[in-house]
Motif scaffolding. Structure first.
Motif, PDB file in Angstrom:
ATOM      1  N   ALA A   1      -1.213   6.846   1.896  1.00 39.94           N
ATOM      2  CA  ALA A   1      -1.308   5.605   1.128  1.00 39.94           C
ATOM      3  C   ALA A   1      -0.004   4.812   1.202  1.00 39.94           C
ATOM      4  CB  ALA A   1      -1.659   5.918  -0.329  1.00 39.94           C
ATOM      5  N   ILE A   2       1.127   5.510   1.069  1.00 43.73           N
ATOM      6  CA  ILE A   2       2.426   4.830   1.180  1.00 43.73           C
ATOM      7  C   ILE A   2       2.623   4.301   2.592  1.00 43.73           C
ATOM      8  CG2 ILE A   2       4.929   5.124   1.053  1.00 43.73           C
ATOM      9  CD1 ILE A   2       4.450   7.195  -1.161  1.00 43.73           C
TER      10      ILE A   2
ATOM     11  N   ASN B   1      -6.621   4.505   9.102  1.00 45.08           N
ATOM     12  CA  ASN B   1      -6.128   4.089   7.788  1.00 45.08           C
ATOM     13  C   ASN B   1      -4.853   3.267   7.926  1.00 45.08           C
ATOM     14  OD1 ASN B   1      -7.215   5.167   4.939  1.00 45.08           O
ATOM     15  ND2 ASN B   1      -7.841   6.631   6.530  1.00 45.08           N
ATOM     16  N   LEU B   2      -3.951   3.722   8.763  1.00 47.17           N
ATOM     17  CA  LEU B   2      -2.685   3.004   8.938  1.00 47.17           C
ATOM     18  C   LEU B   2      -2.917   1.628   9.563  1.00 47.17           C
ATOM     19  CD1 LEU B   2      -0.346   5.888  10.152  1.00 47.17           C
ATOM     20  CD2 LEU B   2      -0.430   4.843   7.883  1.00 47.17           C
ATOM     21  N   ARG B   3      -3.810   1.561  10.531  1.00 47.49           N
ATOM     22  CA  ARG B   3      -4.098   0.269  11.155  1.00 47.49           C
ATOM     23  C   ARG B   3      -4.659  -0.727  10.141  1.00 47.49           C
ATOM     24  NH1 ARG B   3      -4.296  -0.123  16.716  1.00 47.49           N
ATOM     25  NH2 ARG B   3      -5.973  -1.667  16.607  1.00 47.49           N
ATOM     26  N   MET B   4      -5.406  -0.245   9.168  1.00 41.74           N
ATOM     27  CA  MET B   4      -5.935  -1.134   8.122  1.00 41.74           C
ATOM     28  C   MET B   4      -4.808  -1.737   7.292  1.00 41.74           C
ATOM     29  SD  MET B   4      -9.148  -1.518   8.382  1.00 41.74           S
ATOM     30  CE  MET B   4      -9.553  -2.234   6.784  1.00 41.74           C
TER      31      MET B   4
ATOM     32  N   ARG C   1      -6.482   5.765  -3.029  1.00 43.52           N
ATOM     33  CA  ARG C   1      -7.515   4.830  -2.532  1.00 43.52           C
ATOM     34  C   ARG C   1      -7.479   4.679  -1.006  1.00 43.52           C
ATOM     35  NH1 ARG C   1      -8.945   1.492  -6.964  1.00 43.52           N
ATOM     36  NH2 ARG C   1      -8.695   2.776  -8.833  1.00 43.52           N
ATOM     37  N   ILE C   2      -7.297   5.773  -0.306  1.00 40.58           N
ATOM     38  CA  ILE C   2      -7.388   5.715   1.154  1.00 40.58           C
ATOM     39  C   ILE C   2      -8.854   5.572   1.562  1.00 40.58           C
ATOM     40  CG2 ILE C   2      -5.307   7.094   1.458  1.00 40.58           C
ATOM     41  CD1 ILE C   2      -7.321   9.408   2.242  1.00 40.58           C
TER      42      ILE C   2
END
Length: 234
Positions: free
Chosen positions: A144-145, A96-99, A86-87
């Motif tokens: 995701a992790i 993505n990481l900032r989210m 669910r990225i």
């Protein structure tokens, strides 16, 4: 840290969980194993407050979570990495990481956490500007992790992290899960890959048709005759 008592849950008239008892102590990797449809992911959804149990208690460090909304659960430090990754496919790796550090209290640690993610997953560091949707399944699972780790989790909930990955990548993902735990993050893992998950677990529970039928250390369950026959084909 986390204590589940007599947890019952139903989707409409379909009862999925039956009096589930489970606990996770600080510093542990605790795994729930079982076949597809056993109710493993539903346990995590109840902990994250994405669904509301029919009956039972979920306690985090002595505080009842029954009436806590899901965003407050994240603020308490319970972060879920969902099944199927669910990225955000149209965002870059960095975006993505900032989210993952969207919660206000985690923003001050954003850069430090991003460096931690890149040290655990060098592949992500090489692909900072790549869109998530163009990455391989294994790379998306790493992302995701990593996004989960950006939220400063005190308990990291991992839902089927090996799903759809090659055997080599599966082993790599489980070694990284061990390292995340070694660095101090408590982990509750649900998995169909019984061998790999029990191999790294301090303790584990076997779930069959919504009921806990066995529990013990990872080593004990790997050596259990029922587990060998039902899940390991021995």
């Amino acid at each position: 840290m986390l204590q589940i008592r007599k947890l019952n849950f139903a989707y409409g008239d379909l009862q999925v969980l039956w009096d589930v008892d489970l606990e996770v102590k600080q510093g542990e990797i605790v795994t729930v194993v079982g076949s597809n449809g056993a109710g493993k992911s539903t346990i995590l959804k109840n902990v994250s407050r994405l669904v509301r149990p029919t009956d039972g208690s979920i306690m985090f460090e002595g505080h009842e979570l029954s009436h806590v909304p899901s965003h407050k659960v994240v603020e308490l430090g319970i972060v879920q990495v969902p099944e199927a990754r669910r990225i955000f496919p149209e965002m870059t790796v960095t975006e993505n990481l900032r989210m993952g550090s969207f919660v206000k209290a985690t923003r001050k640690d954003r850069e430090r956490n991003m460096e931690r993610v890149f040290s655990l997953f060098p592949r992500l560091a090489e692909r900072k500007s790549q869109l998530g949707g163009t990455m391989s399944g294994g790379e998306q699972q790493m992302l995701a992790i990593g996004r989960g780790l950006m939220g400063n989790p005190r308990v990291l909930l991992l839902d089927e992290p090996s799903l759809g990955l090659s055997p080599l990548l599966v082993r790599n993902i489980f070694e990284i899960i061990k390292e995340i735990n070694r660095q101090g993050t408590t982990i509750l893992l649900v998995e169909q890959n019984v061998f790999q998950s029990l191999r790294i677990s301090h303790r584990a529970y076997v779930l069959e048709t919504g009921r806990v039928v066995l529990s013990g250390t990872g080593a004990e369950l790997l050596d259990n005759a029922h587990v060998k026959k039902a899940f390991l084909g021995m």
